[in-house]
Design a protein around this motif. Structure first.
Motif, PDB file in Angstrom:
ATOM      1  N   TYR A 276      21.554  17.525  35.628  1.00  0.00           N
ATOM      2  CA  TYR A 276      22.725  16.820  36.145  1.00  0.00           C
ATOM      3  C   TYR A 276      22.438  16.290  37.549  1.00  0.00           C
ATOM      4  N   VAL A 277      22.716  14.998  37.748  1.00  0.00           N
ATOM      5  CA  VAL A 277      22.579  14.360  39.061  1.00  0.00           C
ATOM      6  C   VAL A 277      23.909  13.695  39.367  1.00  0.00           C
ATOM      7  N   GLU A 278      24.444  13.960  40.548  1.00  0.00           N
ATOM      8  CA  GLU A 278      25.707  13.322  40.903  1.00  0.00           C
ATOM      9  C   GLU A 278      25.584  11.817  40.920  1.00  0.00           C
ATOM     10  N   ASP A 279      26.618  11.137  40.426  1.00  0.00           N
ATOM     11  CA  ASP A 279      26.629   9.661  40.414  1.00  0.00           C
ATOM     12  C   ASP A 279      26.809   9.124  41.819  1.00  0.00           C
TER      13      ASP A 279
ATOM     14  N   CYS B 152      13.088  26.617  24.233  1.00  0.00           N
ATOM     15  CA  CYS B 152      13.528  26.382  25.600  1.00  0.00           C
ATOM     16  C   CYS B 152      15.046  26.460  25.660  1.00  0.00           C
ATOM     17  N   THR B 153      15.605  26.206  26.825  1.00  0.00           N
ATOM     18  CA  THR B 153      17.049  26.196  27.007  1.00  0.00           C
ATOM     19  C   THR B 153      17.502  24.764  27.274  1.00  0.00           C
ATOM     20  N   PRO B 154      18.798  24.495  27.166  1.00  0.00           N
ATOM     21  CA  PRO B 154      19.297  23.155  27.497  1.00  0.00           C
ATOM     22  C   PRO B 154      18.915  22.732  28.918  1.00  0.00           C
ATOM     23  N   ASN B 155      18.828  23.703  29.819  1.00  0.00           N
ATOM     24  CA  ASN B 155      18.458  23.384  31.196  1.00  0.00           C
ATOM     25  C   ASN B 155      17.046  22.806  31.292  1.00  0.00           C
ATOM     26  N   ASP B 156      16.189  23.132  30.347  1.00  0.00           N
ATOM     27  CA  ASP B 156      14.839  22.576  30.331  1.00  0.00           C
ATOM     28  C   ASP B 156      14.837  21.116  29.882  1.00  0.00           C
ATOM     29  N   LEU B 157      15.884  20.719  29.176  1.00  0.00           N
ATOM     30  CA  LEU B 157      15.932  19.375  28.594  1.00  0.00           C
ATOM     31  C   LEU B 157      16.874  18.423  29.308  1.00  0.00           C
TER      32      LEU B 157
ATOM     33  N   MET C 115      25.782  12.253  36.427  1.00  0.00           N
ATOM     34  CA  MET C 115      24.994  11.594  35.404  1.00  0.00           C
ATOM     35  C   MET C 115      23.997  12.610  34.862  1.00  0.00           C
ATOM     36  N   ILE C 116      23.808  12.593  33.574  1.00  0.00           N
ATOM     37  CA  ILE C 116      22.850  13.472  32.918  1.00  0.00           C
ATOM     38  C   ILE C 116      21.514  12.749  32.785  1.00  0.00           C
ATOM     39  N   GLU C 117      20.464  13.408  33.218  1.00  0.00           N
ATOM     40  CA  GLU C 117      19.110  12.890  33.024  1.00  0.00           C
ATOM     41  C   GLU C 117      18.421  13.764  31.984  1.00  0.00           C
ATOM     42  N   PHE C 118      17.666  13.134  31.111  1.00  0.00           N
ATOM     43  CA  PHE C 118      16.949  13.834  30.061  1.00  0.00           C
ATOM     44  C   PHE C 118      15.531  14.136  30.522  1.00  0.00           C
ATOM     45  N   LYS C 119      15.079  15.351  30.246  1.00  0.00           N
ATOM     46  CA  LYS C 119      13.729  15.770  30.616  1.00  0.00           C
ATOM     47  C   LYS C 119      12.852  16.004  29.389  1.00  0.00           C
ATOM     48  N   LEU C 120      13.289  15.500  28.245  1.00  0.00           N
ATOM     49  CA  LEU C 120      12.556  15.733  27.005  1.00  0.00           C
ATOM     50  C   LEU C 120      11.142  15.168  27.068  1.00  0.00           C
ATOM     51  N   SER C 121      10.967  14.005  27.666  1.00  0.00           N
ATOM     52  CA  SER C 121       9.625  13.411  27.719  1.00  0.00           C
ATOM     53  C   SER C 121       8.651  14.315  28.464  1.00  0.00           C
ATOM     54  N   GLU C 122       9.107  14.939  29.557  1.00  0.00           N
ATOM     55  CA  GLU C 122       8.244  15.831  30.317  1.00  0.00           C
ATOM     56  C   GLU C 122       7.895  17.076  29.509  1.00  0.00           C
ATOM     57  N   VAL C 123       8.887  17.629  28.801  1.00  0.00           N
ATOM     58  CA  VAL C 123       8.654  18.820  27.994  1.00  0.00           C
ATOM     59  C   VAL C 123       7.649  18.510  26.884  1.00  0.00           C
TER      60      VAL C 123
ATOM     61  N   GLU D  21      16.218   6.551  30.404  1.00  0.00           N
ATOM     62  CA  GLU D  21      16.270   5.854  31.696  1.00  0.00           C
ATOM     63  C   GLU D  21      16.042   4.354  31.528  1.00  0.00           C
ATOM     64  N   GLU D  22      15.085   3.978  30.690  1.00  0.00           N
ATOM     65  CA  GLU D  22      14.831   2.558  30.433  1.00  0.00           C
ATOM     66  C   GLU D  22      15.999   1.931  29.678  1.00  0.00           C
ATOM     67  N   LEU D  23      16.567   2.682  28.743  1.00  0.00           N
ATOM     68  CA  LEU D  23      17.703   2.176  27.963  1.00  0.00           C
ATOM     69  C   LEU D  23      18.937   1.988  28.839  1.00  0.00           C
ATOM     70  N   ARG D  24      19.089   2.822  29.854  1.00  0.00           N
ATOM     71  CA  ARG D  24      20.240   2.717  30.752  1.00  0.00           C
ATOM     72  C   ARG D  24      20.284   1.344  31.421  1.00  0.00           C
ATOM     73  N   ALA D  25      19.140   0.821  31.784  1.00  0.00           N
ATOM     74  CA  ALA D  25      19.071  -0.499  32.423  1.00  0.00           C
ATOM     75  C   ALA D  25      19.585  -1.598  31.496  1.00  0.00           C
ATOM     76  N   GLU D  26      19.500  -1.360  30.196  1.00  0.00           N
ATOM     77  CA  GLU D  26      19.957  -2.329  29.197  1.00  0.00           C
ATOM     78  C   GLU D  26      21.363  -2.016  28.694  1.00  0.00           C
ATOM     79  N   GLY D  27      21.969  -0.958  29.207  1.00  0.00           N
ATOM     80  CA  GLY D  27      23.290  -0.556  28.755  1.00  0.00           C
ATOM     81  C   GLY D  27      23.279   0.120  27.393  1.00  0.00           C
ATOM     82  N   LYS D  28      22.119   0.647  26.983  1.00  0.00           N
ATOM     83  CA  LYS D  28      21.980   1.261  25.654  1.00  0.00           C
ATOM     84  C   LYS D  28      21.660   2.744  25.753  1.00  0.00           C
ATOM     85  N   GLU D  29      22.009   3.371  26.868  1.00  0.00           N
ATOM     86  CA  GLU D  29      21.678   4.771  27.059  1.00  0.00           C
ATOM     87  C   GLU D  29      22.453   5.673  26.105  1.00  0.00           C
ATOM     88  N   VAL D  30      22.027   6.917  26.038  1.00  0.00           N
ATOM     89  CA  VAL D  30      22.691   7.907  25.194  1.00  0.00           C
ATOM     90  C   VAL D  30      24.116   8.082  25.701  1.00  0.00           C
ATOM     91  N   LYS D  31      25.088   7.960  24.810  1.00  0.00           N
ATOM     92  CA  LYS D  31      26.499   8.064  25.180  1.00  0.00           C
ATOM     93  C   LYS D  31      27.063   9.445  24.895  1.00  0.00           C
TER      94      LYS D  31
END
Length: 75
Positions: free
Chosen positions: A72-75, A64-69, A1-9, A38-48
């Motif tokens: 990857y977390v294993e499902d 920055c690089t894509p790695n900053d944003l 699963m991909i997690e987004f870190k944009l909010s932290e950046v 993450e909040e959208l995922r709970a509603e089934g509206k996450e980024v596809k």
């Protein structure tokens, strides 16, 4: 699963979603989806899918690089 870190950046750099949207010409809704995925995922509206153009625009503007944003977390 991909997690987004944009909010932290954005928080660490003192940049708002609106400022990023304006600077990159990426729709505000797209920026919001990345920030709130993450909040959208709970509603089934996450980024596809991730546009390479959007990822490139974010990396260019935030210097920055894509790695900053994305993380990857294993499902």
């Amino acid at each position: 699963m991909i997690e987004f870190k944009l909010s932290e950046v954005l928080r660490d750099r003192g940049i708002t979603m609106y400022q990023l949207s304006k600077a990159t010409k990426v729709r505000p809704n797209t920026v919001s989806q990345w920030v709130n995925n993450e909040e959208l995922r709970a509603e089934g509206k996450e980024v596809k899918s991730i546009s390479v153009d959007v990822l490139n625009a974010f990396c260019r503007e935030l210097r920055c690089t894509p790695n900053d944003l994305l993380h990857y977390v294993e499902d």
